[in-house]
Design a protein around this motif. Structure first.
Motif, short mmCIF file in Angstrom:
data_model
loop_
_atom_site.label_atom_id
_atom_site.label_comp_id
_atom_site.label_asym_id
_atom_site.label_seq_id
_atom_site.Cartn_x
_atom_site.Cartn_y
_atom_site.Cartn_z
N VAL A 27 31.37 43.45 48.96
CA VAL A 27 32.27 43.57 47.81
C VAL A 27 33.07 44.86 47.86
CG1 VAL A 27 32.41 43.60 45.28
CG2 VAL A 27 30.59 42.29 46.40
N ASP A 28 34.39 44.75 47.68
CA ASP A 28 35.27 45.89 47.50
C ASP A 28 35.84 45.84 46.09
OD1 ASP A 28 34.87 46.65 50.14
OD2 ASP A 28 36.61 45.54 50.86
N LEU A 29 36.22 47.00 45.57
CA LEU A 29 36.74 47.10 44.21
C LEU A 29 38.18 47.60 44.22
CD1 LEU A 29 33.68 48.70 42.36
CD2 LEU A 29 34.34 46.29 42.41
N ALA A 30 38.98 47.10 43.27
CA ALA A 30 40.34 47.59 43.07
C ALA A 30 40.56 47.72 41.57
CB ALA A 30 41.36 46.63 43.67
N PRO A 31 40.90 48.94 41.07
CA PRO A 31 41.06 49.15 39.63
C PRO A 31 42.43 48.80 39.09
CG PRO A 31 41.29 51.23 40.77
CD PRO A 31 41.00 50.20 41.83
N ASP A 32 43.39 48.46 39.97
CA ASP A 32 44.72 48.10 39.49
C ASP A 32 45.36 47.12 40.47
OD1 ASP A 32 46.30 49.59 41.57
OD2 ASP A 32 45.38 51.32 40.60
N GLY A 33 46.51 46.57 40.06
CA GLY A 33 47.15 45.54 40.87
C GLY A 33 47.69 46.05 42.19
N ASP A 34 48.20 47.28 42.21
CA ASP A 34 48.72 47.84 43.46
C ASP A 34 47.62 47.93 44.52
OD1 ASP A 34 51.30 48.08 42.59
OD2 ASP A 34 51.15 50.21 42.07
N GLN A 35 46.46 48.46 44.12
CA GLN A 35 45.36 48.59 45.08
C GLN A 35 44.82 47.22 45.48
OE1 GLN A 35 42.35 51.59 44.85
NE2 GLN A 35 43.48 52.76 43.30
N ALA A 36 44.79 46.28 44.53
CA ALA A 36 44.30 44.94 44.86
C ALA A 36 45.17 44.30 45.94
CB ALA A 36 44.29 44.07 43.61
N LEU A 37 46.47 44.40 45.78
CA LEU A 37 47.37 43.80 46.76
C LEU A 37 47.28 44.53 48.10
CD1 LEU A 37 49.41 41.57 47.11
CD2 LEU A 37 51.20 43.12 46.31
N PHE A 38 47.19 45.85 48.07
CA PHE A 38 47.08 46.63 49.31
C PHE A 38 45.81 46.25 50.07
CE2 PHE A 38 45.21 50.31 51.49
CZ PHE A 38 46.19 50.57 52.43
N LYS A 39 44.66 46.21 49.38
CA LYS A 39 43.40 45.90 50.05
C LYS A 39 43.38 44.47 50.57
CE LYS A 39 40.59 49.38 47.75
NZ LYS A 39 39.34 49.71 47.04
N ALA A 40 43.97 43.55 49.81
CA ALA A 40 43.99 42.15 50.24
C ALA A 40 44.85 41.97 51.49
CB ALA A 40 44.50 41.26 49.13
N ARG A 41 45.82 42.84 51.68
CA ARG A 41 46.65 42.77 52.88
C ARG A 41 45.98 43.41 54.09
NH1 ARG A 41 52.29 44.37 49.74
NH2 ARG A 41 53.09 42.23 49.48
N VAL A 42 44.97 44.25 53.84
CA VAL A 42 44.29 44.97 54.92
C VAL A 42 43.02 44.26 55.36
CG1 VAL A 42 43.10 47.11 55.53
CG2 VAL A 42 45.25 47.20 54.25
N HIS A 43 42.26 43.71 54.40
CA HIS A 43 40.95 43.14 54.69
C HIS A 43 40.96 41.62 54.51
CE1 HIS A 43 39.38 47.19 54.81
NE2 HIS A 43 39.83 47.42 53.59
N PRO A 44 40.12 40.90 55.27
CA PRO A 44 40.09 39.43 55.20
C PRO A 44 39.12 38.94 54.11
CG PRO A 44 38.69 40.17 56.99
CD PRO A 44 39.27 41.41 56.37
#
Length: 217
Positions: A27-44
Motif C-alpha cells: 500500500v502507498d498513500l497519496a494525500p492529494d490529487g497531484d500526488q495520486a496522479l504522479f504515483k499512479a504514473r510511476v508505480h504499477p
C-alpha cells in the motif's frame, strides 16, 4: 496486490493502510490529487482507492486521467456523497466501483479483492498448483491440506508466483507487486522472504531459482 490509497484525511488513510498491509497488500498513500496522479504514473497499481474530494487536483480529474491513460488500473471511488446521482456520476467518470463513507473495512477490502481479480487476465478465485493452494480473499494458504502460517510479504510473494503459472518472475517484479514505494531497490528483502517462504512450504521444494533471471514455481 499493490494498492494506492488517495485520501486526504490522515486517520482514514492510515487506518485503511494498516488494515490492508496486515492482510498482505502493498500500500502507498497519496494525500492529494497531484500526488495520486504522479504515483499512479510511476508505480504499477492494481487498484486505486480514490477519495472523490481530494485537494489540489479533484478526484474526478484524477479518475478521468487514469481512465484515459491506464484503463487496466481499477478505480474504487470513495466519497461521503451517497445520493444516487453521485454514484451514477462517479461511475460515468470511469470508476469501477463506488463506496460511500462511513464504510466497513471488511466490505471495502472485499471490493478491492474483487477489482484486483479483474485486472489483466481472468484468474480463478483460488490459485492452485499441485498440492499448493492460495485463497487471496480469505488470506489462506495450504499445502497438502496443511495451513501455512505466512507473513504478509511471504503470502504476497507466493501469490505472485502462483499467478505467474510457472513463468519466471524477476526480483524487480516481486518488489513492484509486493513491496510499497519505501522499499530500497537494492535491498535483499526478496531473497530473505524467499528463504523463509521456502522453509515454510517444506519438501519437496517448490520454488526454483532461475540463475540471473528470477524465481518460478
Amino acid at each position: 496486490m499493490r494498492v494506492l490509497v488517495a485520501e486526504d484525511h490522515p486517520r482514514v488513510a492510515d487506518a485503511l493502510a494498516r488494515g490492508l498491509r496486515r492482510d498482505g497488500f502493498a500500500v502507498d498513500l497519496a494525500p492529494d490529487g497531484d500526488q495520486a496522479l504522479f504515483k499512479a504514473r510511476v508505480h504499477p497499481y492494481d487498484v486505486v482507492v480514490l477519495d472523490r474530494d481530494l485537494p489540489r487536483l479533484h478526484g474526478d480529474d484524477v479518475c478521468r486521467t487514469l481512465n484515459a491513460e491506464q484503463p487496466a488500473t481499477k478505480i474504487l471511488m470513495l466519497t461521503a456523497a451517497a445520493a444516487l446521482e453521485d454514484l451514477v456520476d462517479g461511475l460515468a467518470l470511469g470508476a469501477d466501483d463506488y463506496v460511500t463513507k462511513p464504510f466497513r473495512y471488511a466490505e471495502l477490502r472485499a471490493r478491492i479483492d474483487a477489482l484486483g481479480r479483474r485486472t489483466g487476465d481472468v484468474r480463478p478465485t483460488v490459485l492452485r498448483r499441485g498440492d499448493l493452494e492460495l485463497d487471496p480473499a480469505r488470506h489462506v494458504a495450504r499445502r497438502a491440506g496443511r495451513d501455512l502460517d505466512l507473513s504478509p510479504k511471504e503470502f504476497g510473494v507466493l501469490q505472485v508466483l502462483l499467478a505467474a503459472e510457472g513463468a519466471t518472475v524477476t526480483a524487480e517484479q516481486l518488489l513492484e507487486r509486493v513491496w510499497d514505494e519505501n522499499v530500497d531497490p537494492f535491498t535483499n528483502s526478496v531473497r530473505m522472504v524467499l528463504v523463509t517462504l521456502r522453509r515454510k512450504l517444506g519438501e519437496p521444494a517448490l520454488i526454483e531459482t532461475v540463475r540471473g533471471v528470477g524465481y518460478r514455481l
